[in-house]
Design an enzyme around this catalytic site. Structure first.
Site, short mmCIF file in Angstrom:
data_model
loop_
_atom_site.label_atom_id
_atom_site.label_comp_id
_atom_site.label_asym_id
_atom_site.label_seq_id
_atom_site.Cartn_x
_atom_site.Cartn_y
_atom_site.Cartn_z
CG ASP A 39 -2.45 0.85 0.97
OD1 ASP A 39 -2.47 1.82 0.61
OD2 ASP A 39 -3.37 -0.04 0.75
CG ASP A 61 2.19 5.62 -6.94
OD1 ASP A 61 1.40 4.91 -7.47
OD2 ASP A 61 2.23 7.00 -7.15
CB VAL A 62 0.28 0.07 -8.02
CG1 VAL A 62 0.16 -0.57 -6.52
CG2 VAL A 62 -0.85 1.02 -7.95
CE1 TYR A 153 -12.99 3.74 -9.47
CE2 TYR A 153 -15.27 3.49 -10.00
CZ TYR A 153 -14.09 3.06 -9.41
OH TYR A 153 -14.03 1.80 -8.45
CE LYS A 157 -11.50 0.57 -10.77
NZ LYS A 157 -10.50 -0.27 -10.04
CB THR A 188 -14.64 -0.14 1.18
OG1 THR A 188 -14.88 0.87 0.00
CG2 THR A 188 -14.81 -1.62 0.78
P1 NAI Z 1 -10.09 1.99 -0.20
O1 NAI Z 1 -9.72 3.15 -0.52
O2 NAI Z 1 -10.99 1.26 0.84
O3 NAI Z 1 -8.81 0.99 -0.37
C1 NAI Z 1 -7.97 1.27 -1.57
C2 NAI Z 1 -6.52 0.99 -1.06
O4 NAI Z 1 -5.57 1.41 -2.07
C3 NAI Z 1 -6.06 2.01 -0.15
O5 NAI Z 1 -5.40 1.49 0.90
C4 NAI Z 1 -5.24 3.03 -0.79
O6 NAI Z 1 -4.29 3.26 0.28
C5 NAI Z 1 -4.62 2.00 -1.67
N1 NAI Z 1 -4.07 2.64 -2.87
C6 NAI Z 1 -4.60 3.85 -3.57
N2 NAI Z 1 -3.71 4.27 -4.54
C7 NAI Z 1 -2.77 3.56 -4.39
C8 NAI Z 1 -1.53 3.56 -5.05
N3 NAI Z 1 -1.49 4.50 -6.24
N4 NAI Z 1 -0.58 2.46 -4.83
C9 NAI Z 1 -0.69 1.57 -3.84
N5 NAI Z 1 -1.78 1.71 -3.31
C10 NAI Z 1 -2.84 2.35 -3.50
O7 NAI Z 1 -11.26 1.40 -1.45
P2 NAI Z 1 -11.98 -0.01 -1.84
O8 NAI Z 1 -13.34 0.23 -1.80
O9 NAI Z 1 -11.37 -1.15 -0.87
O10 NAI Z 1 -11.40 -0.32 -3.14
C11 NAI Z 1 -10.63 -1.18 -3.68
C12 NAI Z 1 -10.53 -1.44 -5.36
O11 NAI Z 1 -11.99 -1.84 -5.37
C13 NAI Z 1 -10.50 -0.25 -5.97
O12 NAI Z 1 -9.74 -0.50 -7.05
C14 NAI Z 1 -11.74 0.52 -6.51
O13 NAI Z 1 -11.63 0.99 -7.66
C15 NAI Z 1 -12.47 -1.12 -6.46
N6 NAI Z 1 -14.04 -0.61 -6.28
C16 NAI Z 1 -14.44 -0.28 -5.04
C17 NAI Z 1 -16.01 -0.41 -4.96
C18 NAI Z 1 -16.77 0.16 -3.73
O14 NAI Z 1 -17.79 0.32 -3.76
N7 NAI Z 1 -15.93 0.26 -2.63
C19 NAI Z 1 -16.97 -0.39 -6.02
C20 NAI Z 1 -16.17 -1.05 -7.36
C21 NAI Z 1 -14.80 -1.12 -7.33
#
Ligand code: NAI
Length: 258
Positions: A39, A61-62, A153, A157, A188
């Protein structure tokens, strides 16, 4: 056949400090995998590793090629190899297309699309010589049909969904499976911040969701575990919607009013 498990799977979970990624790290550990959490912030990644029982953590950073290489190399070094990747790191930004700040648009593309390209291709270079592996990336219902204010976004995706199909067809010959999960709204920090900002009304989403509720992170994590496991041994290039029926519904009013 054995019950579903990830015993001995050396697994990298990006975005594993929060939300879906953190839930997945805990689930993979419970199914017998070793897990390294990647992360942005080292302390958060370390805390998540301690909370979930993961083997270790790495910060980066990915979307940065140097960081992405360090993430994958570190996972390999900490676990002695790499069998599975759940690439969950991603960001969400809302913005009306006519007003869209192009730097913000580019940032979303960089993290979501470039990050997927980097992490998956670097992981594949480790999996190829060892004879295979499995990866799961995360798309979204927003990449499937048009939605206002998601020109960044949703586009990112849709591109990630394409990358999963592209990688699956390119790397199948090496025994590497690649699939995507398209979640609906999952409870989340990401989804809560959108709902709390007033940009999205949770009750209206629930109203047009056939299952009549939002998802829990564990429901996405379970799907990732399945797709990474041998139970999905003939599945590659798929985009599995885990959205309570949201994408299937095309009616003009709340789904349960008919
Ligand atoms: P979240 O915000 O709780 O977790 C995402 C994590 O990715 C965070 O810990 C953040 O620090 C990390 N992150 C962000 N940019 C980064 C980078 N450049 N390098 C490394 N780490 C990085 O979000 P959530 O909800 O768990 O989302 C996870 C995935 O699911 C994302 O790809 C999101 O687009 C996708 N998603 C989420 C939905 C939702 O309703 N929560 C719906 C559809 C897709």
């Amino acid at each position: 056949m054995e019950s579903l498990n990830l015993i001995g799977r050396k697994s990298l979970v990006t975005g594993g400090a929060s939300g879906i990624g953190k839930a997945a790290a805990a689930m993979f550990v419970s199914l017998g995998a070793s897990v390294v959490i990647a992360d942005l912030d080292r302390d958060s990644a370390d805390r998540a590793a301690a909370d979930t029982g993961a083997t270790g953590a790495v910060a980066g950073d990915v979307s940065n090629p140097v960081d992405a290489a360090r993430i994958v190399d570190s996972a390999v070094a900490q676990m002695g190899g790499l069998d599975a990747v759940f690439h969950c790191a991603g960001i969400h930004r809302l913005g009306a297309a006519m007003e869209q700040d192009i730097e913000t648009w580019q940032h979303v593309m960089d993290v979501n699309v470039r990050g997927t390209q980097l992490i998956c291709s670097l992981a594949a270079k480790h999996m190829h010589p060892q004879g295979g592996g499995a990866m799961v990336v995360v798309t979204s219902i927003a990449g499937y049909n048009g939605q206002p204010r998601r020109s960044a976004y949703g586009t990112s995706k849709a591109a990630v969904a394409y990358l999963a199909r592209c990688f699956a067809t390119e790397w199948g010959q090496f025994g590497i499976r690649v699939n995507a999960i398209a979640p609906g709204y999952v409870l989340t920090p990401m989804a809560k911040s959108i709902i709390d900002s007033g940009a999205t009304d949770a009750n209206r989403i629930i109203g047009r969701t056939p299952l009549g509720r939002l998802a829990e992170p564990a429901e996405i994590a379970r799907t990732a575990a399945f797709l990474l496991s041998d139970w999905a041994s003939y599945i590659t290039g798929a985009e599995l919607f885990v959205d309570g029926g949201w994408a299937a519904y095309g009616g003009s009013a709340e789904v349960n009013t008919f």
